[in-house]
Design an enzyme around this catalytic site. Structure first.
Site, mmCIF file in Angstrom:
data_model
loop_
_atom_site.group_PDB
_atom_site.id
_atom_site.type_symbol
_atom_site.label_atom_id
_atom_site.label_comp_id
_atom_site.label_asym_id
_atom_site.label_seq_id
_atom_site.Cartn_x
_atom_site.Cartn_y
_atom_site.Cartn_z
ATOM 1 N N ASP A 1 -9.985 -3.308 -5.866
ATOM 2 C CA ASP A 1 -9.253 -2.573 -4.607
ATOM 3 C C ASP A 1 -9.504 -0.945 -4.678
ATOM 4 O O ASP A 1 -9.326 -0.376 -5.785
ATOM 5 C CB ASP A 1 -7.759 -2.516 -4.708
ATOM 6 C CG ASP A 1 -6.969 -1.859 -3.514
ATOM 7 O OD1 ASP A 1 -7.555 -1.227 -2.961
ATOM 8 O OD2 ASP A 1 -6.064 -2.065 -3.403
ATOM 9 N N HIS B 1 -7.982 -4.829 -1.704
ATOM 10 C CA HIS B 1 -6.920 -4.232 -1.189
ATOM 11 C C HIS B 1 -6.208 -5.075 -0.155
ATOM 12 O O HIS B 1 -4.957 -5.254 -0.007
ATOM 13 C CB HIS B 1 -7.024 -2.971 -0.360
ATOM 14 C CG HIS B 1 -5.972 -2.214 0.308
ATOM 15 N ND1 HIS B 1 -5.129 -1.571 -0.652
ATOM 16 C CD2 HIS B 1 -5.529 -1.809 1.298
ATOM 17 C CE1 HIS B 1 -4.252 -0.840 -0.338
ATOM 18 N NE2 HIS B 1 -4.418 -1.262 1.038
ATOM 19 N N SER C 1 0.913 -1.207 -0.080
ATOM 20 C CA SER C 1 -0.099 0.009 -0.074
ATOM 21 C C SER C 1 0.975 1.318 -0.082
ATOM 22 O O SER C 1 1.840 1.326 -0.879
ATOM 23 C CB SER C 1 -0.866 -0.078 1.265
ATOM 24 O OG SER C 1 -2.027 0.853 0.985
#
Length: 698
Positions: A635, A670, A549
Site C-alpha cells: 500500500d 490500499h 484509510s
C-alpha cells in the site's frame, strides 16, 4: 453482549526505541523498526521485505486466523450469500461513440472485467481485453486506464500487478487484438490519446512514487526517447493528465487538496509548449470543460465557497476573461459539470442529497432531475459524445438496487436501461431507510443515513455497524449494497455518519473538518453514535465502528476518546500514525497532504495539533473494545507499518483482555483484494468479526 475469543497469546513485538525531537518536543517510538528502510523496493518487489518484518506480519496473520477460527464456517456462509446476490455473467449497457458502442462484462466465476464493443446499433461483440486472461498467474491484478483511440483503431490500457500502483502501459490494435511493442513501465495509471491517434500523454512516477512528470509517446518509438512535456518540481502537488470530450485539448492538472493549476496543449499539436490557464493561488481551485468556442470553468474563485461555473473564450482563457455563468449559491455545492453542444449538465448537492441540473444552451432554460426518497445516491455518467441529446445517470438508495437511465435532455424523458439484478432475490419493501440529524457538541446537525430490515426492532436491542470517513471533502453516498444485506437480514442496522471533513453539507462542512478543525470529525462521529443509542436504534454494547484509510484514522481517534461507546472497531488500512507520516517528506503522499492535516515539520502549532489526536500517539492505559485492523503490504497510501505499529502499541498499553488483531494482505495494496469475489472474502472476515463482537454467531 458476549465476546467469546480463544485464550491465545498474541505475537510479542520487540521494542527498539527511536527518539525524535522536533520543536523542542521529544517523542519515543518503540516500534519504528517495522518500517522497512527499503520500502521503495518492496513496493516493486514484495519479496525484498526484511525477513524479520515479514515474519512478524505473518505471525500476526496466524494469530488472527486462530482467534477467528470458530467463524470460518460463518465466513464461508457469508461469502456464498454475497456471491448469490451478484449476477455473475453481468454486462453493462454499452455506451455509444461514433460507429461503435463500448461495454464491460463478466463471466460466471470470473474475477476481473472484460471489455467489449459492438457496432453502434448492436450486433456481434468483439472482446478486446479480458481481465481474467491478463490476471492469470498473478497474485494481484488491477486495471488502470482503458481508453480507445479517437480513430477507434487502437487501445491504450494499463495494469498494476503488485498493489503498489505502479502501472504498466500497453497499446493494443483492434485489427488483430495484439499488443504493440510500445510498453512503458512505472506510470501513474492515467494516460490520454492525442487527436490523431498517433501517440499519447502519460504520467511517470518518481523514486518516491509521486507523479512528477508528463511525457508524450509517439507510437512505434523508443519510450526512452519520449518527450518530456511537463515537470512539476513542487512535491506538494499531484500531477495528472486527461483530455476534453471534444478531443480538442489536453489538460495537465496540477493540484493539492486546496489549490489547482491547469495547463493546455492542443490535442492536434501534441508537442506544443503547454499554456497555463491560471497560475496557482493557494485556496483557489478550478477545472475546465471544453464547449466549442468557450471553456466552462468550475471554480471557487471570488469567494464562491460552494463553487460556481464561469466561462472564458478558448482563444483567451486567462483569468481576467472569466465571467460568471452559473453563479455561486451558499449551501448548494456544485460537484461536477459536463459540457455538450447544446447543454450544460452539472451535479450539485444540498443537505447531503444530490441533484442533476440541465441548462439548455439554446433556450437558456434550466431543469432538474429530482427524486423523492429520503436518502439516495446519484451517479452522473454523462455521454461519450459532444453532440448528444441524451445523457446517462444511475440511481440507487440504501433499499433500492442501482437503476441505470438514459435521460433525453430536451424532452426530460427517462428511459430505464437496466436495474441491478440480485439473483438470490431482493424486495425493497422489506427494508426501511431513514435520514436522521444528530446534534454535535457545538450545535451542528450531522446527517446520518441508515437502513435496516422492516422487522428489526427499533427499541435499542438491534446491533449496528456505523461507517464514517470524514476527510478530503469526500462524500459517501447513501447507495445500495448487496453485501450489507447479510447483516441487515441478521437484524443489524447499517448507518453512515456524514461527518465534517466530507462535503455532504457543502464546502464549509469540509473546511470545518480539516487541519485546525480536524477534531470536529471525531466529535461528530461520536455524537452520531450516541444519538443512535439515545433514540433507541441500538446500544453501545451493540455498536461497531467501521472506517478505512482516513476513516481508519477516525476509528483510531474515536476509540482513544470514547472506547466505552463501541462493541468493536473495524479499521481498514488505517492512517493511524499521522504525526510520523506527516514528518516524513520522503513518503509518497506526505507533501501533498499538508494542506489537509498541517505541516508539522515547519509549524510547531501543526505539530502540537496533530500530536493531540494522532491515534498512535494517543494510545493510553485504558480498556479498549476488540479491534480488527486490515493492512496491505504494498500500500503506497497508508503504509503497512502504520497499523502494525498501532496494534503493537495498543496491546502494550491497554488495560483489558480484549483482542487486538492485524490481518495483512501480503499480495495487495490500499484497495485490498482486487477480484470481485476475492473481495467478498475480506468483507466476510469483517462481517464475521462484527457478528462475533455483538454476540451474533450465525
Amino acid at each position: 453482549m458476549p465476546r467469546t475469543f480463544p485464550d491465545i497469546r498474541p505475537p510479542q513485538t520487540a521494542k527498539r526505541p527511536v527518539r525524535d525531537t522536533r520543536h523542542g518536543i521529544t517523542r519515543t517510538d518503540d516500534y519504528a523498526w517495522l518500517r522497512a528502510d527499503n520500502w521503495r523496493e518492496v513496493f516493486q518487489d514484495p519479496a525484498r521485505l526484511d525477513p524479520a518484518i515479514r515474519s512478524h506480519l505473518e505471525a500476526e496473520n496466524t494469530y488472527y486466523t486462530a482467534m477467528m477460527a470458530d467463524t470460518e464456517p460463518l465466513q464461508k456462509q457469508l461469502v456464498e450469500e454475497m456471491k448469490g446476490r451478484i449476477k455473475q455473467d453481468d454486462s453493462s449497457v454499452p455506451v455509444k461513440d461514433d460507429a461503435y458502442a463500448y461495454g464491460v462484462s463478466y463471466t460466471i466465476g470470473g474475477e476481473q472485467p472484460r471489455y467489449f464493443r459492438t457496432p453502434r446499433e448492436g450486433g456481434a461483440q468483439t472482446l478486446y481485453l479480458d481481465g481474467d486472461k491478463e490476471a492469470a498467474g498473478k497474485a494481484y491484478f488491477s486495471f488502470g486506464t482503458v481508453s480507445y483511440s479517437p480513430d477507434h483503431q487502437k487501445l491504450l490500457w494499463c495494469y498494476d500487478d503488485k498493489g503498489s500502483e505502479f502501472y504498466t502501459l500497453k497499446v493494443r490494435c483492434f485489427s488483430d487484438l495484439q499488443d504493440m511493442n510500445d510498453v512503458i513501465l512505472e506510470t501513474g495509471g492515467d494516460a490520454v490519446w492525442d487527436a490523431a491517434s498517433e501517440g499519447f500523454f502519460y504520467t511517470k512516477l518518481d523514486a518516491n512514487h509521486r507523479p512528477e512528470k508528463i511525457y508524450y509517446h509517439r507510437l512505434g518509438t523508443d519510450p526512452r526517447k519520449d518527450k518530456l512535456i511537463y515537470h512539476e518540481k513542487d512535491s506538494g502537488f499531484y500531477l495528472s493528465v486527461d483530455g476534453s470530450l471534444l478531443e480538442d485539448f489536453i489538460f495537465i492538472n496540477v493540484q493539492d487538496h486546496q489549490t489547482s493549476e491547469i495547463w493546455l496543449i492542443p490535442a492536434n499539436a501534441p508537442l506544443t509548449k503547454p499554456r497555463c490557464i491560471r497560475k496557482r493561488e493557494t485556496g483557489i481551485e478550478y477545472s475546465l470543460e471544453s464547449g466549442g468556442d468557450r471553456f466552462f470553468i468550475l471554480t471557487n474563485k471570488d469567494g464562491a465557497k460552494d463553487f460556481k461555473i464561469m466561462t472564458a473564450p478558448v482563444n483567451a482563457p486567462q483569468a481576467k476573461n472569466w465571467r460568471d455563468f452559473i453563479p455561486h449559491e451558499a449551501g448548494r455545492l456544485i460537484v461536477d459539470h459536463h459540457v455538450y453542444q447544446d447543454h450544460i449538465v452539472w451535479l450539485e448537492r444540498r443537505n447531503a442529497l444530490p441533484r442533476i441540473l440541465i441548462y439548455n444552451r439554446k433556450t437558456q432554460k434550466t431543469g432538474a432531475i429530482d427524486f423523492s426518497e429520503e436518502a439516495y445516491a446519484l451517479g452522473l455518467q454523462g455521454a461519450a459524445e459532444y453532440k448528444t441529446g441524451t445523457i446517462r445517470f444511475s440511481y440507487s438508495s440504501m433499499t433500492t438496487p442501482a437503476e441505470l437511465y438514459d435521460y433525453h435532455l430536451d424532452s426530460g424523458k427517462r428511459t430505464l436501461l437496466k436495474k441491478q439484478d440480485v439473483p438470490s432475490g431482493h424486495n425493497s419493501n422489506d427494508y426501511i431507510t431513514r435520514r436522521l440529524m444528530a446534534p454535535a457538541p457545538d450545535g451542528e446537525l450531522v446527517p446520518v443515513s441508515l437502513v435496516c430490515h422492516k422487522n428489526t426492532a427499533l427499541d435499542g436491542s438491534a446491533p449496528c455497524l456505523m461507517h464514517g470517513y470524514g476527510a478530503y471533502g469526500t462524500s459517501i453516498p447513501a447507495s445500495f449494497s448487496t453485501s450489507i444485506l447479510s447483516l441487515l437480514n441478521r437484524g443489524f442496522i447499517y448507518a453512515h455518519a456524514h461527518i465534517r471533513g466530507g462535503e455532504d453539507k457543502g464546502f464549509a462542512w469540509y473546511e470545518n473538518g480539516k487541519h485546525k478543525y480536524k477534531t470536529n470529525t471525531f466529535s461528530d462521529y461520536i455524537a452520531a453514535g450516541r444519538y443512535l443509542v439515545q433514540e433507541k436504534y441500538t446500544a453501545h454494547d451493540r455498536l461497531v465502528a467501521y472506517g478505512g484509510s482516513a476513516g481508519g484514522m477516525l476509528m483510531g481517534a474515536v476509540v482513544n476518546q470514547a472506547p466505552q461507546d463501541y462493541a468493536g472497531i473495524l479499521a481498514l488500512v488505517p492512517f493511524v500514525d499521522v504525526l510520523t507520516t506527516m514528518l516524513d517528506d520522503s513518503l509518497p503522499l506526505t507533501p501533498p497532504e499538508w494542506p489537509e492535516w498541517g505541516n508539522p515539520i515547519t509549524s510547531a502549532e501543526d505539530y502540537k495539533l496533530i500530536a493531540s489526536y494522532s491515534p498512535y500517539d494517543n494510545v493510553r492505559k485504558q480498556a479498549y473494545p476488540p479491534i480488527l485492523a486490515l493492512a496491505g503490504l504494498t500500500d503506497p497510501r497508508v503504509t503497512y507499518w502504520e497499523p502494525a505499529k498501532w496494534v503493537a502499541k495498543l496491546r502494550d498499553r491497554k488495560s483489558d483482555s480484549n483482542p487486538v488483531m492485524l490481518r495483512t494482505n501480503m499480495d495487495a495494496g490500499h484497495g485490498g483484494a482486487p477480484g470481485r469475489f476475492s473481495r467478498l472474502e475480506e468483507t466476510a472476515c469483517l462481517y464475521a468479526f462484527t457478528l462475533k463482537v455483538t454476540g451474533r454467531t450465525e
